[in-house]
Design an enzyme around this catalytic site. Structure first.
Site, PDB file in Angstrom:
ATOM      1  N   CYS A   1      11.674  -3.352   2.896  1.00 54.36           N
ATOM      2  CA  CYS A   1      10.789  -4.020   1.932  1.00 54.36           C
ATOM      3  C   CYS A   1       9.850  -3.007   1.281  1.00 54.36           C
ATOM      4  O   CYS A   1       9.257  -2.183   1.976  1.00 54.36           O
ATOM      5  CB  CYS A   1       9.973  -5.102   2.638  1.00 54.36           C
ATOM      6  SG  CYS A   1       8.894  -6.035   1.527  1.00 54.36           S
TER       7      CYS A   1
ATOM      8  N   ARG B   1       1.094  -1.360  13.857  1.00 59.30           N
ATOM      9  CA  ARG B   1       2.528  -1.119  13.875  1.00 59.30           C
ATOM     10  C   ARG B   1       2.929  -0.205  12.722  1.00 59.30           C
ATOM     11  O   ARG B   1       2.238  -0.080  11.716  1.00 59.30           O
ATOM     12  CB  ARG B   1       3.317  -2.422  13.807  1.00 59.30           C
ATOM     13  CG  ARG B   1       3.119  -3.248  12.537  1.00 59.30           C
ATOM     14  CD  ARG B   1       4.182  -2.946  11.505  1.00 59.30           C
ATOM     15  NE  ARG B   1       4.226  -3.972  10.465  1.00 59.30           N
ATOM     16  CZ  ARG B   1       4.440  -3.722   9.181  1.00 59.30           C
ATOM     17  NH1 ARG B   1       4.582  -2.480   8.753  1.00 59.30           N
ATOM     18  NH2 ARG B   1       4.496  -4.703   8.301  1.00 59.30           N
TER      19      ARG B   1
ATOM     20  N   GLU C   1       2.167 -14.281   7.591  1.00 58.52           N
ATOM     21  CA  GLU C   1       2.327 -14.728   6.214  1.00 58.52           C
ATOM     22  C   GLU C   1       2.832 -16.165   6.147  1.00 58.52           C
ATOM     23  O   GLU C   1       3.664 -16.582   6.941  1.00 58.52           O
ATOM     24  CB  GLU C   1       3.307 -13.802   5.497  1.00 58.52           C
ATOM     25  CG  GLU C   1       3.181 -13.827   3.994  1.00 58.52           C
ATOM     26  CD  GLU C   1       3.950 -12.701   3.326  1.00 58.52           C
ATOM     27  OE1 GLU C   1       3.726 -12.471   2.128  1.00 58.52           O
ATOM     28  OE2 GLU C   1       4.761 -12.056   4.009  1.00 58.52           O
TER      29      GLU C   1
ATOM     30  N   ARG D   1      10.580  -1.009  14.544  1.00 65.62           N
ATOM     31  CA  ARG D   1       9.169  -1.352  14.390  1.00 65.62           C
ATOM     32  C   ARG D   1       8.458  -0.945  15.680  1.00 65.62           C
ATOM     33  O   ARG D   1       8.768  -1.471  16.753  1.00 65.62           O
ATOM     34  CB  ARG D   1       8.982  -2.863  14.158  1.00 65.62           C
ATOM     35  CG  ARG D   1       9.386  -3.362  12.766  1.00 65.62           C
ATOM     36  CD  ARG D   1       8.318  -3.039  11.732  1.00 65.62           C
ATOM     37  NE  ARG D   1       8.702  -3.443  10.395  1.00 65.62           N
ATOM     38  CZ  ARG D   1       8.406  -4.626   9.837  1.00 65.62           C
ATOM     39  NH1 ARG D   1       7.760  -5.538  10.547  1.00 65.62           N
ATOM     40  NH2 ARG D   1       8.751  -4.887   8.597  1.00 65.62           N
TER      41      ARG D   1
ATOM     42  N   GLU E   1      13.726  -6.534  10.729  1.00 62.63           N
ATOM     43  CA  GLU E   1      13.652  -6.259   9.288  1.00 62.63           C
ATOM     44  C   GLU E   1      13.991  -4.798   9.001  1.00 62.63           C
ATOM     45  O   GLU E   1      14.757  -4.480   8.094  1.00 62.63           O
ATOM     46  CB  GLU E   1      12.257  -6.585   8.752  1.00 62.63           C
ATOM     47  CG  GLU E   1      12.111  -6.342   7.262  1.00 62.63           C
ATOM     48  CD  GLU E   1      10.777  -6.813   6.712  1.00 62.63           C
ATOM     49  OE1 GLU E   1      10.210  -6.119   5.861  1.00 62.63           O
ATOM     50  OE2 GLU E   1      10.305  -7.887   7.138  1.00 62.63           O
TER      51      GLU E   1
ATOM     52  N   THR F   1       6.942  -3.289   0.251  1.00 63.11           N
ATOM     53  CA  THR F   1       5.542  -3.420   0.662  1.00 63.11           C
ATOM     54  C   THR F   1       5.216  -2.531   1.856  1.00 63.11           C
ATOM     55  O   THR F   1       4.052  -2.280   2.144  1.00 63.11           O
ATOM     56  CB  THR F   1       5.193  -4.879   1.026  1.00 63.11           C
ATOM     57  OG1 THR F   1       5.945  -5.277   2.185  1.00 63.11           O
ATOM     58  CG2 THR F   1       5.497  -5.818  -0.121  1.00 63.11           C
TER      59      THR F   1
ATOM     60  N   ARG G   1      -4.139 -13.264   6.202  1.00 61.36           N
ATOM     61  CA  ARG G   1      -3.041 -14.176   6.511  1.00 61.36           C
ATOM     62  C   ARG G   1      -3.500 -15.195   7.540  1.00 61.36           C
ATOM     63  O   ARG G   1      -4.557 -15.052   8.158  1.00 61.36           O
ATOM     64  CB  ARG G   1      -1.847 -13.399   7.086  1.00 61.36           C
ATOM     65  CG  ARG G   1      -1.186 -12.428   6.119  1.00 61.36           C
ATOM     66  CD  ARG G   1      -0.050 -11.695   6.798  1.00 61.36           C
ATOM     67  NE  ARG G   1       0.716 -10.864   5.886  1.00 61.36           N
ATOM     68  CZ  ARG G   1       1.756 -10.137   6.249  1.00 61.36           C
ATOM     69  NH1 ARG G   1       2.174 -10.138   7.507  1.00 61.36           N
ATOM     70  NH2 ARG G   1       2.416  -9.404   5.358  1.00 61.36           N
TER      71      ARG G   1
ATOM     72  N   ARG H   1       0.591  -0.908   9.411  1.00 56.97           N
ATOM     73  CA  ARG H   1      -0.120  -2.175   9.276  1.00 56.97           C
ATOM     74  C   ARG H   1      -1.028  -2.330  10.496  1.00 56.97           C
ATOM     75  O   ARG H   1      -0.561  -2.610  11.605  1.00 56.97           O
ATOM     76  CB  ARG H   1       0.824  -3.372   9.170  1.00 56.97           C
ATOM     77  CG  ARG H   1       0.071  -4.689   8.924  1.00 56.97           C
ATOM     78  CD  ARG H   1       1.010  -5.873   8.689  1.00 56.97           C
ATOM     79  NE  ARG H   1       0.252  -7.040   8.287  1.00 56.97           N
ATOM     80  CZ  ARG H   1      -0.269  -7.935   9.138  1.00 56.97           C
ATOM     81  NH1 ARG H   1      -0.093  -7.784  10.443  1.00 56.97           N
ATOM     82  NH2 ARG H   1      -0.953  -8.966   8.708  1.00 56.97           N
TER      83      ARG H   1
END
Length: 321
Positions: A230, A85, A273, A188, A184, A232, A268, A239
């Protein structure tokens, strides 16, 4: 405060103050926060993305070719599924804490338009979350296709306001290509399938995000790359992950995590997470997303997963002696 949307430091750190179990505990309420509050963001970015310093510059986008990555598990002994993603934010809009109810609706409308033009294996249908039946929502969540609406970290960050206004999901006919809208991040783009054919999944994601880029302009910073809610996920935002069983290697958790860290992999639980490895299935992905291109991030993940599988095979050979 940030110059355009008047976000404060409190808006950035609110989630971490409320949720001490947060992995990072900070979000950017709008794109300008990364510069206005660089004194707190830059050290966190450097720590998470393994040495990306405030003097470094993220490289230009380079997806490369998915065909460069062979199947990680052609015999299907270890890998249950593969997912890749990336995140994108639409230029001209802030991030969740600063979005108005009107903003959410406008964003959803804007993103939906290019989705209608997707064709071939990417063709599918868009579903507005507020118009979906609760049972259908739960089925998609259980299948790992839809985001959960009760994320406590996002809630603490004021990222779930006006829920479910403006939120939705696009799904292709085979459920191997999904786009989340206004969860988020604004967008995505997700490609997935059973097995370990990382190259094929990655190629599907590339076509999807490049199709959207023809119609939408994304927020990007000359130094940080693609801007996301975010820190990260900054940079290439990629990812690439697998659900994988490594029973022998994982039996020694310390060695398992050290090997994963060596290859810049994040381990994870099955459901992501803060979850457990159900049935011994781990979610393992690349950790670094800054200072390297999309192609390099996937290549790093491919190399790392190959090393974990080889280590599992070596443990198996030892037990047979």
């Amino acid at each position: 405060m940030t110059p355009k949307y008047c976000s404060t430091l409190l808006d950035c750190i609110r989630s971490g103050l409320c949720r001490h179990e947060s992995g990072v505990g900070i979000y950017a309420p709008d794109p300008g926060a990364y510069k206005t509050f660089a004194e707190i963001f830059d050290p966190i970015i450097e720590s998470y993305h393994t040495g990306f310093k405030h003097t470094d510059k993220h490289p230009a986008t380079c997806f490369g070719y998915g065909s460069d990555f062979p199947n990680l598990d052609p015999e299907q002994k270890f890998i249950v599924s593969t997912r890749v993603r990336c995140a994108r934010s639409v230029e001209g809009f802030p991030f969740n804490p600063c979005l108005t109810k009107r903003n959410y609706k406008d964003l959803e409308c804007l993103i939906k338009k290019p989705l209608r033009a997707l064709c071939n294996e990417h063709a599918g249908s868009y579903h507005t979350l507020g118009c979906m039946d609760s049972d259908d929502i739960q089925k998609l969540v259980d299948a790992g296709l839809l985001f959960k609406g009760k994320n406590r970290f996002l809630k603490s960050a004021n990222a779930l306001r006006y829920w479910p206004t403006g939120r939705g999901i696009f799904i292709n006919k085979t459920c191997t290509f999904v786009i989340w809208v206004n969860e988020e991040d604004h967008i995505r783009v997700i490609a997935l399938e059973k097995g370990g054919d990382l190259g094929r999944v990655y190629e599907r994601m590339i076509v999807g995000v490049e199709s959207l880029a023809h119609s939408l302009k994304f927020s990007r910073d000359a130094r940080l790359g693609n801007l996301t809610f975010c820190p990260t996920n900054l940079g290439c935002t990629i990812r690439a992950s697998v659900h994988i069983k490594l029973p022998l290697l994982a039996s020694n958790r310390r060695n398992f995590l050290e090997l994963a860290k060596k290859h810049h992999l994040q381990v994870r639980g099955t459901l992501g997470e803060y979850s457990q490895a159900l049935g011994g299935i781990y979610d393992i992905s690349n950790k670094r997303r800054m200072g390297l291109t999309e192609y390099e991030a996937v290549a790093e993940m491919h190399k790392g997963i190959s090393a974990l599988i080889e280590a599992e095979c070596e443990e198996s050979r030892k037990t047979r002696k």
